[in-house]
Design an enzyme around this catalytic site. Structure first.
Site, PDB file in Angstrom:
ATOM      1  N   LYS A  34      -3.844 -55.032 -16.890  1.00  0.00           N
ATOM      2  CA  LYS A  34      -3.787 -54.170 -17.810  1.00  0.00           C
ATOM      3  C   LYS A  34      -2.604 -54.198 -18.845  1.00  0.00           C
ATOM      4  O   LYS A  34      -2.297 -53.992 -19.842  1.00  0.00           O
ATOM      5  CB  LYS A  34      -4.414 -52.960 -17.596  1.00  0.00           C
ATOM      6  CG  LYS A  34      -4.382 -51.831 -18.654  1.00  0.00           C
ATOM      7  CD  LYS A  34      -4.326 -50.361 -17.997  1.00  0.00           C
ATOM      8  CE  LYS A  34      -2.724 -50.116 -17.873  1.00  0.00           C
ATOM      9  NZ  LYS A  34      -2.670 -48.539 -17.330  1.00  0.00           N
ATOM     10  N   SER A 186       7.685 -40.578 -17.609  1.00  0.00           N
ATOM     11  CA  SER A 186       6.816 -42.220 -17.405  1.00  0.00           C
ATOM     12  C   SER A 186       7.831 -42.981 -17.861  1.00  0.00           C
ATOM     13  O   SER A 186       8.619 -42.993 -18.765  1.00  0.00           O
ATOM     14  CB  SER A 186       5.726 -41.989 -18.201  1.00  0.00           C
ATOM     15  OG  SER A 186       5.256 -43.067 -18.422  1.00  0.00           O
ATOM     16  N   SER A 216       8.745 -45.910 -12.011  1.00  0.00           N
ATOM     17  CA  SER A 216       8.171 -47.211 -12.232  1.00  0.00           C
ATOM     18  C   SER A 216       8.958 -48.185 -13.218  1.00  0.00           C
ATOM     19  O   SER A 216       8.584 -48.554 -14.050  1.00  0.00           O
ATOM     20  CB  SER A 216       6.424 -47.041 -12.810  1.00  0.00           C
ATOM     21  OG  SER A 216       5.881 -46.150 -12.292  1.00  0.00           O
ATOM     22  N   GLU A 331       1.127 -46.308  -9.350  1.00  0.00           N
ATOM     23  CA  GLU A 331       0.017 -46.504  -9.669  1.00  0.00           C
ATOM     24  C   GLU A 331      -0.679 -46.904  -8.358  1.00  0.00           C
ATOM     25  O   GLU A 331      -2.101 -46.897  -8.339  1.00  0.00           O
ATOM     26  CB  GLU A 331      -0.225 -47.525 -10.939  1.00  0.00           C
ATOM     27  CG  GLU A 331       0.062 -49.076 -10.400  1.00  0.00           C
ATOM     28  CD  GLU A 331       1.355 -49.258 -10.823  1.00  0.00           C
ATOM     29  OE1 GLU A 331       1.752 -50.394 -10.968  1.00  0.00           O
ATOM     30  OE2 GLU A 331       2.360 -48.384 -10.786  1.00  0.00           O
ATOM     31  N   HIS A 358      -0.290 -38.231 -14.865  1.00  0.00           N
ATOM     32  CA  HIS A 358      -1.016 -39.252 -15.162  1.00  0.00           C
ATOM     33  C   HIS A 358      -2.396 -38.926 -15.631  1.00  0.00           C
ATOM     34  O   HIS A 358      -2.802 -37.955 -16.099  1.00  0.00           O
ATOM     35  CB  HIS A 358      -1.405 -40.263 -13.810  1.00  0.00           C
ATOM     36  CG  HIS A 358      -0.097 -41.204 -13.760  1.00  0.00           C
ATOM     37  ND1 HIS A 358      -0.207 -42.544 -13.346  1.00  0.00           N
ATOM     38  CD2 HIS A 358       1.126 -41.124 -13.881  1.00  0.00           C
ATOM     39  CE1 HIS A 358       1.243 -42.989 -13.260  1.00  0.00           C
ATOM     40  NE2 HIS A 358       2.024 -42.195 -13.607  1.00  0.00           N
TER      41      HIS A 358
END
EC number: 2.5.1.19
Length: 445
Positions: A34, A186, A216, A331, A358
């Protein structure tokens, strides 16, 4: 944690297959990433000529991205002879000198990549672009992207919410310059501005200025690599800043890697039951956060190998507890937490405070649902503490979160009577999940 918006859940319960102590073994081909699919789609829309994206992910998130780009003027055409997970895509880019358009609306659904990557593209559009999404999307943070756009001179209207819904009034160009944001919530805040910067009037220097790092970070490196592969001068200046030089982007011809994060539940099935599962086409080198499975699963006692593009995991006789920093691969946390709940020793998951923003507050959701099945889970400042205990069956609510749904499926392999509410939420990134799971583990609930 309250279960807002879940009044329908009791009407849509999926009996998670229970393995009665037998190991799960098999080979699972996983659809495209994705994260890579949506980055390629955005860059293709900004290119100077048509692009071809092979083996893209076809899911709700990618469909929302395609629809958003089409709304802004790109043409996305499925090609004939689709593969097992859908057709390749041809993307004709947005025209650079398009006249002022009537106001348009973009539905972000619950897709973080759409609600964050597309507003900078809307700034390059000429006209009014309204953004909204699912009810759950309206609580996801958007402030750093909107603040970054304002620093670049873009007119954004959000009534002070720093969240959906909001409006971007594009003028067809963005000047570039130096932008400072708080990206501690994020990595998508960083990637959003870096991707669009290929069409700015001058270079973008983007700085993260807040306590703590960017979560991340491999996803930021993924964005930089996608840009560099397309010939863009994109680089990390230091640990907290990045630079992109605008220029023409040639048409892409790319093949999307399998989604290694979505491979996680199938690998976890082997780990949880002492079986063996293989994933073909695993890249030797990748920027995907899911590549951390190679290092995470052995901590539970599993054996892992990567030979000639096939990643194979064999589960242990008994799962060990783990102490993991998941700041670079948040994730993966729901899948990891499910395994921790089945382990024989205590576990601690760290570095994932950002998961509270999230698809749902994943830390609260995981602790609530695992404890609802008899677990002993405590939220910490930046993660979860999970103690070993006997679990029992019950309803595992998903909060419209695809990774909560797959976590419930993993638990059901070892715990009889687990019912996952709204398994269809996996359509966000893996519509085929119920079928693929049944083919691997069986369909008996």
């Amino acid at each position: 944690m309250t279960r807002n918006g879940l009044s329908h859940a009791q009407d849509d319960l999926w009996p998670a297959p229970f393995r009665h102590g037998s190991p799960v073994s098999g080979t699972v081909a996983v659809p495209g990433s994705k994260s890579l699919t949506n980055r390629y789609l955005v860059l293709a829309a900004l290119a100077s000529e048509p692009s071809l994206v092979r083996r893209p992910l076809h899911s709700r998130d990618s469909a929302l991205m395609v629809a958003a780009l089409q709304t802004l003027g790109a043409a996305v055409t499925p090609l004939p002879d689709p593969g097992p997970f859908g057709p390749d895509l041809r993307i004709d880019p947005v025209r650079r000198s398009a006249p002022a358009a009537d106001p348009v609306r973009i539905d972000c659904g619950l897709a973080g990549t759409v609600m964050r990557f597309v507003p900078p593209l809307a700034a390059l559009h000429t006209g009014q672009v309204d953004f909204d999404g699912d009810d759950a999307a309206r609580v996801r943070p958007m402030g750093p992207v909107l603040d970054g756009l304002r620093q670049l001179g873009v007119h954004v209207v959000d009534q002070g919410r720093a969240a959906l819904p909001f409006r971007v009034l594009g003028t067809g160009s963005v000047p570039g310059g130096t932008v400072t944001i708080d990206a501690s919530g994020s990595s998508q805040f960083v990637s959003a501005l870096l991707l669009a910067a290929v069409r700015f009037d001058s270079p973008l220097v983007l700085r993260h200025d807040a306590p703590g790092g960017v979560p991340s970070l491999p996803h930021v490196e993924m964005t930089l690599q996608v840009l560099r592969d397309a010939g863009v001068d994109a680089r990390r200046v230091d640990e907290r800043s990045w630079r992109v030089v605008p220029g023409d982007v040639a048409g892409l011809d790319v093949t999307v890697e399998p989604d290694l994060s979505n491979a996680g539940p199938f690998l976890a099935a082997a780990v949880a039951t002492g079986g063996t599962v293989s994933i073909p086409d695993w890249p030797q080198h990748t920027t995907q956060g899911g590549d951390h499975w190679r290092h995470i699963l052995p901590r539970f006692g599993a054996d892992v190998t990567l030979r000639e593009g096939v990643f194979t995991v064999t589960g242990p006789r008994e799962l060990r507890g783990v102490d993991l920093d998941l700041s670079e691969a948040g994730e993966l946390a729901p899948t990891v937490a499910a395994l921790c709940a089945l382990a024989s020793g205590p576990s601690r998951l760290r570095g994932i405070a950002h998961l509270r923003g999230h698809e749902t507050d994943r830390l609260a959701a995981l602790s609530t649902e695992l404890n609802g099945l008899g677990g002993a889970v405590t939220e910490t400042l930046d993660g979860l503490a999970i103690e070993p205990t006997a679990l029992h069956g019950g309803v595992f609510h998903t909060y419209q979160d695809h990774r909560m749904a797959t976590a419930g499926a993993i638990l059901g392999l070892r715990v009889p009577g687990v019912q996952v509410a709204d398994i269809a939420t996996t359509a966000k990134t893996l519509p085929e999940f119920p079928r693929m799971w049944a083919e691997l583990v069986g369909s008996e609930g």
